[in-house]
Design a protein around this motif. Structure first.
Motif, PDB file in Angstrom:
ATOM      1  N   LEU A   9      49.921  48.723  68.539  1.00  0.00           N
ATOM      2  CA  LEU A   9      48.977  47.862  67.840  1.00  0.00           C
ATOM      3  C   LEU A   9      48.873  48.252  66.369  1.00  0.00           C
ATOM      4  CD1 LEU A   9      46.178  47.554  70.521  1.00  0.00           C
ATOM      5  CD2 LEU A   9      47.678  45.754  69.692  1.00  0.00           C
ATOM      6  N   ILE A  10      48.919  49.530  66.077  1.00  0.00           N
ATOM      7  CA  ILE A  10      48.881  49.993  64.691  1.00  0.00           C
ATOM      8  C   ILE A  10      50.145  49.544  63.956  1.00  0.00           C
ATOM      9  CG2 ILE A  10      48.942  52.054  63.228  1.00  0.00           C
ATOM     10  CD1 ILE A  10      47.069  53.362  65.348  1.00  0.00           C
ATOM     11  N   VAL A  11      51.294  49.674  64.601  1.00  0.00           N
ATOM     12  CA  VAL A  11      52.552  49.216  63.996  1.00  0.00           C
ATOM     13  C   VAL A  11      52.464  47.724  63.684  1.00  0.00           C
ATOM     14  CG1 VAL A  11      54.999  48.788  64.479  1.00  0.00           C
ATOM     15  CG2 VAL A  11      53.997  51.004  65.007  1.00  0.00           C
ATOM     16  N   GLY A  12      51.968  46.956  64.642  1.00  0.00           N
ATOM     17  CA  GLY A  12      51.823  45.515  64.425  1.00  0.00           C
ATOM     18  C   GLY A  12      50.850  45.192  63.305  1.00  0.00           C
ATOM     19  N   ALA A  13      49.747  45.910  63.252  1.00  0.00           N
ATOM     20  CA  ALA A  13      48.757  45.672  62.201  1.00  0.00           C
ATOM     21  C   ALA A  13      49.314  46.023  60.827  1.00  0.00           C
ATOM     22  CB  ALA A  13      47.489  46.485  62.485  1.00  0.00           C
ATOM     23  N   LEU A  14      50.041  47.130  60.743  1.00  0.00           N
ATOM     24  CA  LEU A  14      50.645  47.505  59.462  1.00  0.00           C
ATOM     25  C   LEU A  14      51.686  46.478  59.035  1.00  0.00           C
ATOM     26  CD1 LEU A  14      51.039  51.356  59.931  1.00  0.00           C
ATOM     27  CD2 LEU A  14      49.391  50.161  58.475  1.00  0.00           C
ATOM     28  N   ASN A  15      52.472  45.995  59.986  1.00  0.00           N
ATOM     29  CA  ASN A  15      53.469  44.978  59.655  1.00  0.00           C
ATOM     30  C   ASN A  15      52.798  43.700  59.143  1.00  0.00           C
ATOM     31  OD1 ASN A  15      56.342  44.255  59.653  1.00  0.00           O
ATOM     32  ND2 ASN A  15      55.708  42.721  61.135  1.00  0.00           N
ATOM     33  N   TRP A  16      51.739  43.256  59.815  1.00  0.00           N
ATOM     34  CA  TRP A  16      51.033  42.055  59.364  1.00  0.00           C
ATOM     35  C   TRP A  16      50.357  42.280  58.016  1.00  0.00           C
ATOM     36  CZ3 TRP A  16      51.911  37.354  60.368  1.00  0.00           C
ATOM     37  CH2 TRP A  16      52.409  36.971  61.610  1.00  0.00           C
ATOM     38  N   ILE A  51      47.863  42.360  74.180  1.00  0.00           N
ATOM     39  CA  ILE A  51      47.222  41.818  75.387  1.00  0.00           C
ATOM     40  C   ILE A  51      46.630  42.958  76.210  1.00  0.00           C
ATOM     41  CG2 ILE A  51      47.667  40.633  77.569  1.00  0.00           C
ATOM     42  CD1 ILE A  51      49.768  38.971  76.000  1.00  0.00           C
ATOM     43  N   TYR A  52      47.382  44.046  76.349  1.00  0.00           N
ATOM     44  CA  TYR A  52      46.875  45.216  77.067  1.00  0.00           C
ATOM     45  C   TYR A  52      45.648  45.784  76.356  1.00  0.00           C
ATOM     46  CZ  TYR A  52      46.700  49.873  79.120  1.00  0.00           C
ATOM     47  OH  TYR A  52      46.282  51.010  79.744  1.00  0.00           O
ATOM     48  N   GLY A  53      45.651  45.761  75.021  1.00  0.00           N
ATOM     49  CA  GLY A  53      44.544  46.294  74.238  1.00  0.00           C
ATOM     50  C   GLY A  53      43.235  45.564  74.472  1.00  0.00           C
TER      51      GLY A  53
END
Length: 68
Positions: A9-16, A51-53
């Motif tokens: 989730l952190i990787v995804g947030a940083l990418n966004w 989704i798991y989060g």
């Protein structure tokens, strides 16, 4: 499993964040473009982690192994 989901989730947030601020998609640049198979796999795994989060929002803190 919770930590792995949180890392993704952190990787995804940083990418966004990079996409929003600089129009730079780190995942796409690392894995050969936005529509490459590897990029789509990474996007899918991050999405599954998201989704798991959602389940983390509804867990009791003590049931998750944390004490106050």
């Amino acid at each position: 499993m919770d930590r792995l989901a949180l890392i993704l989730l952190i990787v995804g947030a940083l990418n966004w964040g990079l996409v929003g601020l600089f129009k730079f998609d780190l995942v796409a640049s690392l894995f050969g473009g936005e529509f490459s198979v590897l990029s789509r796999i990474v996007y899918t795994i991050v999405g599954i982690a998201g989704i798991y989060g959602i389940s983390l929002l509804f867990r009791d803190r003590e049931a998750a192994g944390e004490s106050s």
